[in-house]
Design a protein around this motif. Structure first.
Motif, PDB file in Angstrom:
ATOM      1  N   SER A 113       9.905  -2.864  -4.138  1.00 11.99           N
ATOM      2  CA  SER A 113      10.138  -4.142  -4.577  1.00 11.99           C
ATOM      3  C   SER A 113       9.061  -4.935  -4.489  1.00 11.99           C
ATOM      4  O   SER A 113       8.246  -4.778  -3.636  1.00 11.99           O
ATOM      5  CB  SER A 113      11.326  -4.609  -3.939  1.00 11.99           C
ATOM      6  N   TRP A 114       8.932  -5.943  -5.215  1.00 11.70           N
ATOM      7  CA  TRP A 114       7.956  -7.120  -5.249  1.00 11.70           C
ATOM      8  C   TRP A 114       7.555  -7.586  -3.787  1.00 11.70           C
ATOM      9  O   TRP A 114       6.568  -7.824  -3.263  1.00 11.70           O
ATOM     10  CB  TRP A 114       7.873  -7.950  -6.237  1.00 11.70           C
ATOM     11  N   LYS A 115       8.642  -8.112  -3.293  1.00  7.91           N
ATOM     12  CA  LYS A 115       8.804  -8.663  -1.844  1.00  7.91           C
ATOM     13  C   LYS A 115       8.087  -7.688  -0.756  1.00  7.91           C
ATOM     14  O   LYS A 115       7.379  -8.329   0.181  1.00  7.91           O
ATOM     15  CB  LYS A 115      10.085  -9.039  -1.587  1.00  7.91           C
ATOM     16  N   ARG A 116       7.864  -6.486  -1.005  1.00  8.96           N
ATOM     17  CA  ARG A 116       7.400  -5.786  -0.161  1.00  8.96           C
ATOM     18  C   ARG A 116       5.918  -5.512  -0.232  1.00  8.96           C
ATOM     19  O   ARG A 116       5.218  -4.899   0.551  1.00  8.96           O
ATOM     20  CB  ARG A 116       8.213  -4.088   0.137  1.00  8.96           C
ATOM     21  N   LEU A 117       5.438  -5.673  -1.274  1.00  8.87           N
ATOM     22  CA  LEU A 117       4.025  -5.583  -2.039  1.00  8.87           C
ATOM     23  C   LEU A 117       3.151  -6.780  -1.329  1.00  8.87           C
ATOM     24  O   LEU A 117       3.463  -8.000  -1.709  1.00  8.87           O
ATOM     25  CB  LEU A 117       3.713  -5.113  -3.207  1.00  8.87           C
ATOM     26  N   PRO A 118       2.261  -6.528  -0.612  1.00 14.54           N
ATOM     27  CA  PRO A 118       1.362  -7.748  -0.161  1.00 14.54           C
ATOM     28  C   PRO A 118       0.985  -8.636  -1.195  1.00 14.54           C
ATOM     29  O   PRO A 118       0.327  -8.042  -2.258  1.00 14.54           O
ATOM     30  CB  PRO A 118       0.103  -7.043   0.770  1.00 14.54           C
ATOM     31  N   GLY A 119       1.023  -9.798  -1.064  1.00 18.36           N
ATOM     32  CA  GLY A 119       0.716 -10.887  -2.155  1.00 18.36           C
ATOM     33  C   GLY A 119       1.627 -10.569  -3.406  1.00 18.36           C
ATOM     34  O   GLY A 119       1.383 -10.977  -4.420  1.00 18.36           O
ATOM     35  N   GLY A 120       2.539  -9.647  -3.654  1.00 17.49           N
ATOM     36  CA  GLY A 120       3.321  -9.580  -4.920  1.00 17.49           C
ATOM     37  C   GLY A 120       2.590  -8.782  -5.843  1.00 17.49           C
ATOM     38  O   GLY A 120       2.797  -9.058  -7.114  1.00 17.49           O
ATOM     39  N   VAL A 121       1.727  -8.067  -5.557  1.00 19.99           N
ATOM     40  CA  VAL A 121       0.627  -7.368  -6.541  1.00 19.99           C
ATOM     41  C   VAL A 121       0.638  -5.872  -6.399  1.00 19.99           C
ATOM     42  O   VAL A 121       0.867  -5.569  -4.844  1.00 19.99           O
ATOM     43  CB  VAL A 121      -0.735  -7.939  -6.415  1.00 19.99           C
ATOM     44  N   VAL A 122       0.230  -5.176  -7.170  1.00 23.67           N
ATOM     45  CA  VAL A 122      -0.108  -3.616  -7.156  1.00 23.67           C
ATOM     46  C   VAL A 122      -1.089  -3.682  -5.974  1.00 23.67           C
ATOM     47  O   VAL A 122      -2.050  -4.164  -6.375  1.00 23.67           O
ATOM     48  CB  VAL A 122      -0.063  -2.808  -8.396  1.00 23.67           C
ATOM     49  N   PRO A 123      -1.165  -2.963  -5.031  1.00 25.82           N
ATOM     50  CA  PRO A 123      -2.282  -2.632  -3.855  1.00 25.82           C
ATOM     51  C   PRO A 123      -3.418  -1.820  -4.419  1.00 25.82           C
ATOM     52  O   PRO A 123      -3.240  -0.903  -5.489  1.00 25.82           O
ATOM     53  CB  PRO A 123      -1.612  -1.787  -2.935  1.00 25.82           C
ATOM     54  N   GLU A 124      -4.604  -2.349  -4.250  1.00 30.13           N
ATOM     55  CA  GLU A 124      -5.805  -1.858  -4.798  1.00 30.13           C
ATOM     56  C   GLU A 124      -6.159  -0.639  -3.970  1.00 30.13           C
ATOM     57  O   GLU A 124      -6.620   0.330  -4.186  1.00 30.13           O
ATOM     58  CB  GLU A 124      -7.077  -2.741  -4.900  1.00 30.13           C
ATOM     59  N   GLU A 125      -5.898  -0.540  -2.629  1.00 25.13           N
ATOM     60  CA  GLU A 125      -6.258   0.227  -1.677  1.00 25.13           C
ATOM     61  C   GLU A 125      -5.484   1.416  -2.019  1.00 25.13           C
ATOM     62  O   GLU A 125      -4.276   1.549  -2.418  1.00 25.13           O
ATOM     63  CB  GLU A 125      -6.156  -0.115   0.022  1.00 25.13           C
ATOM     64  N   PRO A 126      -6.150   2.704  -1.695  1.00 25.47           N
ATOM     65  CA  PRO A 126      -5.466   3.874  -2.167  1.00 25.47           C
ATOM     66  C   PRO A 126      -4.214   4.311  -1.164  1.00 25.47           C
ATOM     67  O   PRO A 126      -3.272   5.050  -1.505  1.00 25.47           O
ATOM     68  CB  PRO A 126      -6.343   5.097  -1.811  1.00 25.47           C
ATOM     69  N   ILE A 127      -4.417   3.804   0.068  1.00 23.41           N
ATOM     70  CA  ILE A 127      -3.166   4.165   1.098  1.00 23.41           C
ATOM     71  C   ILE A 127      -2.724   2.741   1.394  1.00 23.41           C
ATOM     72  O   ILE A 127      -3.105   2.518   2.976  1.00 23.41           O
ATOM     73  CB  ILE A 127      -3.833   5.024   2.039  1.00 23.41           C
ATOM     74  N   PRO A 128      -1.988   2.043   1.036  1.00 23.44           N
ATOM     75  CA  PRO A 128      -1.498   0.736   1.622  1.00 23.44           C
ATOM     76  C   PRO A 128      -0.508   0.931   2.892  1.00 23.44           C
ATOM     77  O   PRO A 128       0.142   1.887   2.811  1.00 23.44           O
ATOM     78  CB  PRO A 128      -0.860   0.104   0.316  1.00 23.44           C
ATOM     79  N   LYS A 129      -0.512   0.008   3.728  1.00 21.55           N
ATOM     80  CA  LYS A 129       0.328   0.069   4.854  1.00 21.55           C
ATOM     81  C   LYS A 129       1.601  -0.668   4.317  1.00 21.55           C
ATOM     82  O   LYS A 129       1.820  -1.963   4.466  1.00 21.55           O
ATOM     83  CB  LYS A 129      -0.375  -0.980   6.035  1.00 21.55           C
ATOM     84  N   LEU A 130       2.597   0.134   4.133  1.00 22.10           N
ATOM     85  CA  LEU A 130       3.874  -0.317   3.529  1.00 22.10           C
ATOM     86  C   LEU A 130       4.942   0.893   3.472  1.00 22.10           C
ATOM     87  O   LEU A 130       4.520   1.959   3.416  1.00 22.10           O
ATOM     88  CB  LEU A 130       3.871  -1.062   2.275  1.00 22.10           C
ATOM     89  N   ALA A 131       6.047   0.556   3.517  1.00 20.98           N
ATOM     90  CA  ALA A 131       7.106   1.383   3.256  1.00 20.98           C
ATOM     91  C   ALA A 131       8.068   1.197   2.073  1.00 20.98           C
ATOM     92  O   ALA A 131       8.091  -0.094   1.695  1.00 20.98           O
ATOM     93  CB  ALA A 131       8.374   1.409   4.410  1.00 20.98           C
ATOM     94  N   PRO A 132       8.616   2.064   1.310  1.00 14.67           N
ATOM     95  CA  PRO A 132       9.296   1.765  -0.107  1.00 14.67           C
ATOM     96  C   PRO A 132      10.660   1.563   0.124  1.00 14.67           C
ATOM     97  O   PRO A 132      11.230   1.552   1.317  1.00 14.67           O
ATOM     98  CB  PRO A 132       9.064   3.037  -1.009  1.00 14.67           C
ATOM     99  N   ASP A 133      11.284   0.692  -0.600  1.00 13.10           N
ATOM    100  CA  ASP A 133      12.773   0.152  -0.547  1.00 13.10           C
ATOM    101  C   ASP A 133      13.396   1.801  -0.727  1.00 13.10           C
ATOM    102  O   ASP A 133      14.591   1.881   0.114  1.00 13.10           O
ATOM    103  CB  ASP A 133      13.363  -0.496  -1.651  1.00 13.10           C
ATOM    104  N   LEU A 134      13.066   2.540  -1.490  1.00 10.89           N
ATOM    105  CA  LEU A 134      13.626   3.864  -1.922  1.00 10.89           C
ATOM    106  C   LEU A 134      12.819   4.888  -1.862  1.00 10.89           C
ATOM    107  O   LEU A 134      11.691   4.844  -2.461  1.00 10.89           O
ATOM    108  CB  LEU A 134      14.487   3.798  -3.313  1.00 10.89           C
TER     109      LEU A 134
END
Length: 217
Positions: A113-134
Motif C-alpha cells: 500500500s502507498w502508506k507503507r512506501l517511504p514518501g508514498g512513491v515507488v522506491p528507487e533503491e533496488p532493495i528497499p527496507k519495507l514489508a508488503p501488506d500481502l
C-alpha cells in the motif's frame, strides 16, 4: 537475556537452519554467513540468478516457468483491482525487500500500500527496507514445509498482514492471517482480499484453469 546462536559447523546444519531446502539452492559464494544485500544484487547482475538473503547466506529462489506463469496471472488480477482504486503497487518475483537487517526476501507476488512506501512513491533503491501488506508464495517442487513455515514467521514478524500460499499441484490456496490463524481454499472457493484488499475477489477455478490452457487447434 540475548540468545546466542550456536555457530553452524556442518552443511547439514545449514540446510536445516534454512528450512531443509535442497543443497542446489544454497550458494557457497560468498561463504555462507558472510553474504550481504549487495551480494544479492551482484549475483543477479553476474549470473542472472534471483537469490534471497537468509542468515548471511544466498538462497536461490525455487521457481520454475509454471509457478511464474501462475504468479503472473495473480499479478494481473491484483493490478486490475489495485490500480483503478489507487491503493498501492503490485510487484513480482524479483521484487526484493529487506524485511529486517540482513534478511532479504522476494515474494512471488506482493501488494504494498502507498502508506507503507517511504514518501508514498515507488522506491528507487533496488532493495528497499519495507514489508508488503500481502505476500504471495507459489509453491515449487523445491520448496519445503520447513522453509515455508520459516518464511511465514519472518513475514508476520516484519509486519505483513496477510499471506497466500498457492499450491499449483493441489490447486489450493492457504490464506494466513497470522501464524496460527489460517484456512485453505480449493477450486470450489473464491479468494478474497479481506481487510488488506476489501472487495477483491478471485474465483480459484478461473485462476487454476489457466494451467490447463492449450494452443488453439
Amino acid at each position: 537475556m540475548i540468545a546466542i546462536r550456536k555457530p553452524i559447523e556442518t552443511f547439514a546444519e545449514l540446510q536445516r537452519q534454512l528450512g531443509d531446502i535442497p543443497a542446489a539452492r544454497i550458494r557457497l559464494q560468498p561463504i555462507p554467513g558472510t553474504a550481504t544485500a549487495q551480494d544479492v544484487l551482484a549475483t543477479q547482475a553476474t549470473t542472472g540468478r534471483l537469490c534471497e538473503l537468509v542468515d548471511g547466506t544466498l538462497v536461490e529462489k525455487g521457481m520454475g516457468l509454471r509457478e511464474s506463469f501462475l504468479a503472473s496471472a495473480i499479478i494481473e488480477c491484483l493490478r486490475r483491482f489495485v490500480r483503478p482504486r489507487k491503493l498501492g503497487i503490485v510487484a513480482g518475483e524479483a521484487g526484493m525487500m529487506e524485511l529486517s537487517v540482513g534478511l532479504v526476501r522476494m515474494p512471488d507476488v506482493s501488494f504494498i500500500s502507498w502508506k507503507r512506501l517511504p514518501g508514498g512513491v515507488v522506491p528507487e533503491e533496488p532493495i528497499p527496507k519495507l514489508a508488503p501488506d500481502l505476500a504471495v508464495e507459489v509453491l515449487s517442487l523445491s520448496n519445503t514445509v520447513a522453509e515455508m513455515k520459516r518464511k511465514r514467521g519472518e513475514y508476520f514478524k516484519a509486519g505483513v498482514s496477510m499471506i497466500w500460499i498457492v499450491d499449483p499441484r493441489a490447486r489450493t490456496v492457504a490464506v494466513y492471517l497470522s501464524l496460527r490463524k489460517f484456512f485453505v481454499l480449493t477450486e470450489e472457493d473464491t479468494l478474497e482480499g479481506g481487510e488488506v484488499l476489501p472487495g477483491f475477489k478471485l474465483p480459484l477455478r478461473d485462476l487454476f484453469a489457466e494451467l490447463d490452457e492449450k494452443a488453439p487447434e
